[in-house]
Design a protein around this motif. Structure first.
Motif, PDB file in Angstrom:
ATOM      1  N   SER A 217       0.816  -1.217   0.000  1.00  0.00           N
ATOM      2  CA  SER A 217       0.000   0.000   0.000  1.00  0.00           C
ATOM      3  C   SER A 217       0.847   1.265   0.000  1.00  0.00           C
TER       4      SER A 217
ATOM      5  N   GLU B 103       0.841   4.012  -2.877  1.00  0.00           N
ATOM      6  CA  GLU B 103       0.366   5.368  -2.586  1.00  0.00           C
ATOM      7  C   GLU B 103       1.386   6.416  -2.991  1.00  0.00           C
TER       8      GLU B 103
ATOM      9  N   ARG C 193      -6.665   1.263   2.539  1.00  0.00           N
ATOM     10  CA  ARG C 193      -6.075   1.715   3.788  1.00  0.00           C
ATOM     11  C   ARG C 193      -7.099   1.710   4.931  1.00  0.00           C
TER      12      ARG C 193
ATOM     13  N   GLU D  60      -7.677  -1.742   6.080  1.00  0.00           N
ATOM     14  CA  GLU D  60      -6.538  -2.205   6.869  1.00  0.00           C
ATOM     15  C   GLU D  60      -6.572  -1.613   8.274  1.00  0.00           C
TER      16      GLU D  60
ATOM     17  N   LEU E 289      -0.395   2.029  12.437  1.00  0.00           N
ATOM     18  CA  LEU E 289      -1.299   2.251  11.306  1.00  0.00           C
ATOM     19  C   LEU E 289      -2.644   2.772  11.800  1.00  0.00           C
TER      20      LEU E 289
ATOM     21  N   LEU F 164      -4.208   6.532  11.009  1.00  0.00           N
ATOM     22  CA  LEU F 164      -5.439   6.710  10.233  1.00  0.00           C
ATOM     23  C   LEU F 164      -6.621   7.129  11.088  1.00  0.00           C
TER      24      LEU F 164
END
Length: 414
Positions: free
Chosen positions: A172, A176, A231, A234, A244, A248
Motif C-alpha cells: 500500500s 500510494e 487503507r 486495513e 497504522l 489513520l
C-alpha cells in the motif's frame, strides 16, 4: 461497484448528489461558456443575451461554482467505484483461484454496463423515430466520444482485478507514493491544458492528447480512491494499538474531516467570489475546464472520505421514520447514476431545447430591465435551471429504477 450486501447510505446519498450536480452543470454549461467570453473566440457559438450574466457578479459567482459540479460528479462516480472495487479485490487477490473467479465476476460487471448501454440506445432510437430527431443519432461520434465516460468506466472495471493484484504485491505505501507522485504530474499537465492549451472546443477527438489526459485523470481518481479504501479496511482490521491505526484515526476523525471539508468549500467560495467580483470571467472558466480541475478532485475526495468514515447518527422514533423514508428515496435514485450518464449523453437534446427556450426568454426580459426587476429575473433564471435539472435527473433515475433494474434482476444480473 459495491462490495457486500450492506449499503453505506451516506455514499448512496453522495451518488445522488453527483447525479444532480452533473445534471445542473449540463443545463447551465452553455450559458457559462457564453458569459465567460468564449463566443468572442468561437464565433459559431450563439450569444443569447449571456452578456447580462457576464456583468452580474452574483451570476458569474454562482455559475463558476456550478461549473465545478461537472468534473466533481465525474470524480465522485469513478472514486466510489474504485473505493469499493479495488479495495475489495486487493484483499481477495492472495486467495487461491482469484483470477478464475474474477474473470467471471468482471465479465458479469462488464455485461451489466453493456446491457445498460444497449437498453438506452434502443430507447434513444425510438425517441429519434417517434418523438424528435436527435443530433448525430447512430453515428460513430454518438456511440463513441459522446459516451466517453461510459467506455472509460467499462475499461476501469475490466482493469480493476489487475490493478488490485499489483497494488497488493507492491504494498500500500509504495503504491500510494507512486500514485501521488503521478497525480502531481497529471495535475501539472492539467493546469497547462486549462490555462494555456485548451484547443478547439470541437476538435478534441480521441486522438487528441488533451482528451487522453482526461482519461488518465479519471483513471487516477479511480485508483487513488481504491488505495484509500484499502487503507481504511486495513485500519479497521488492525490492532488499535498499532501505528497504522493511530495514524489513520486522524483521517477518520469526524471533526477533522468536517473541518477540512468546510475549509475546502470556504476556499473555493472565496476564490471564485474574488475572481467574479474582479471580472476575471475567463479564469473562472479555466478553473473548471473539463476534467482538469484539481478543485473538483479534492472536493470529491474529501466528500467520499467523509461519507465513508462518519458513523451513522442515532435518531429517535420520529427521526427513524423520516430517515427510513429518506433512505428509501435515496436507494431508489442512486443505482440510476449509470443509466442517467448514458441517457443524458444520448438524449440530451430532448430536454435541452425546453430548458434553453425558457432560460433564454428570462434573459431576454432581464436585459430590458434594471434594478430589482433584473435581479428577480436572474434569480428566476437560476431557479428554473436548477429545478429543471434536478427534476430531469430524478425522472431518469426513477425510470431506470422501474425498467432497467427489474430487467437485470430478472436475468439475475442485478
Amino acid at each position: 461497484m459495491r462490495s457486500g450486501k450492506v449499503r453505506n447510505e451516506r455514499i448512496e446519498f453522495l451518488r445522488v448528489c453527483a447525479i444532480f450536480g452533473i445534471s445542473i452543470f449540463h443545463v447551465l454549461l452553455v450559458w457559462f461558456q457564453q458569459a465567460s467570453g468564449l463566443s468572442a473566440v468561437h464565433p459559431q457559438m450563439t450569444v443569447s443575451h449571456a452578456e447580462v450574466l457576464a456583468v452580474s457578479f452574483p451570476s458569474m459567482w454562482l455559475m463558476s461554482i456550478i461549473s465545478l459540479l461537472g468534473a466533481w460528479g465525474n470524480h465522485v462516480f469513478y472514486m466510489i467505484s474504485g473505493f469499493f472495487l479495488i479495495a475489495s479485490l486487493a484483499g481477495k487477490s492472495r486467495s487461491r483461484g482469484f483470477w478464475r473467479s474474477q474473470c467471471s465476476a468482471t465479465l458479469r460487471r462488464c455485461i451489466i454496463i453493456v446491457l445498460t448501454l444497449a437498453f438506452y440506445v434502443c430507447i434513444a432510437l425510438l425517441m429519434n423515430a417517434y418523438v424528435m430527431p436527435l443530433p448525430g443519432v447512430g453515428s460513430s461520434t454518438w456511440l463513441g466520444i459522446d459516451l466517453e465516460f461510459i467506455w472509460l468506466y467499462l475499461i476501469f472495471v475490466a482493469l480493476a482485478p489487475a490493478i488490485a493484484w499489483v497494488i497488493e504485491r507492491i504494498g500500500s505505501l509504495r503504491a500510494e507514493m507512486t500514485v501521488v507522485a503521478m497525480l502531481v504530474v497529471v495535475y501539472l499537465l492539467n493546469g497547462y491544458i486549462a490555462f494555456f492549451a485548451q484547443g478547439s472546443l470541437d476538435g478534441r477527438g480521441l486522438g487528441d492528447w488533451r482528451k487522453q489526459m482526461s482519461a488518465v485523470t479519471y483513471l487516477f481518481s479511480f485508483v487513488f480512491a481504491g488505495l484509500i479504501g484499502k487503507r481504511l479496511r486495513e485500519a479497521d482490521a488492525a490492532n488499535k494499538a498499532s501505528k497504522l491505526y493511530k495514524a489513520l484515526a486522524y483521517l477518520k476523525s469526524p471533526s477533522i474531516l468536517k473541518m477540512l471539508m468546510a475549509l475546502a468549500c470556504a476556499c473555493v467560495i472565496a476564490l471564485t467570489g474574488i475572481l467574479a467580483f474582479t471580472g476575471h470571467n475567463d479564469i473562472l472558466y479555466d478553473l473548471s475546464f473539463k476534467s482538469t480541475s484539481i478543485i473538483s478532485f479534492v472536493l470529491a475526495l474529501l466528500a467520499l472520505i467523509l461519507c465513508a468514515t462518519i458513523p451513522q447518527a442515532k435518531t429517535n422514533d420520529d427521526g427513524r421514520r423520516h430517515a427510513r423514508r429518506f433512505i428509501a428515496s435515496i436507494n431508489m435514485l442512486a443505482p440510476g447514476i449509470l443509466g442517467f450518464y448514458i441517457a443524458q449523453s444520448l438524449m440530451h437534446a430532448l430536454w435541452y431545447r425546453a430548458s434553453y427556450y425558457v432560460m433564454h426568454a428570462l434573459l431576454a426580459q432581464a436585459i430590458q430591465y434594471g434594478g430589482v426587476a433584473r435581479v428577480g429575473l436572474l434569480a428566476a433564471f437560476f431557479a428554473f435551471g436548477i429545478i429543471f435539472a434536478v427534476a430531469i435527473a430524478a425522472f431518469v433515475c426513477l425510470f431506470d429504477c422501474f425498467t432497467r433494474q427489474p430487467a437485470l434482476r430478472l436475468w439475475k444480473l442485478a
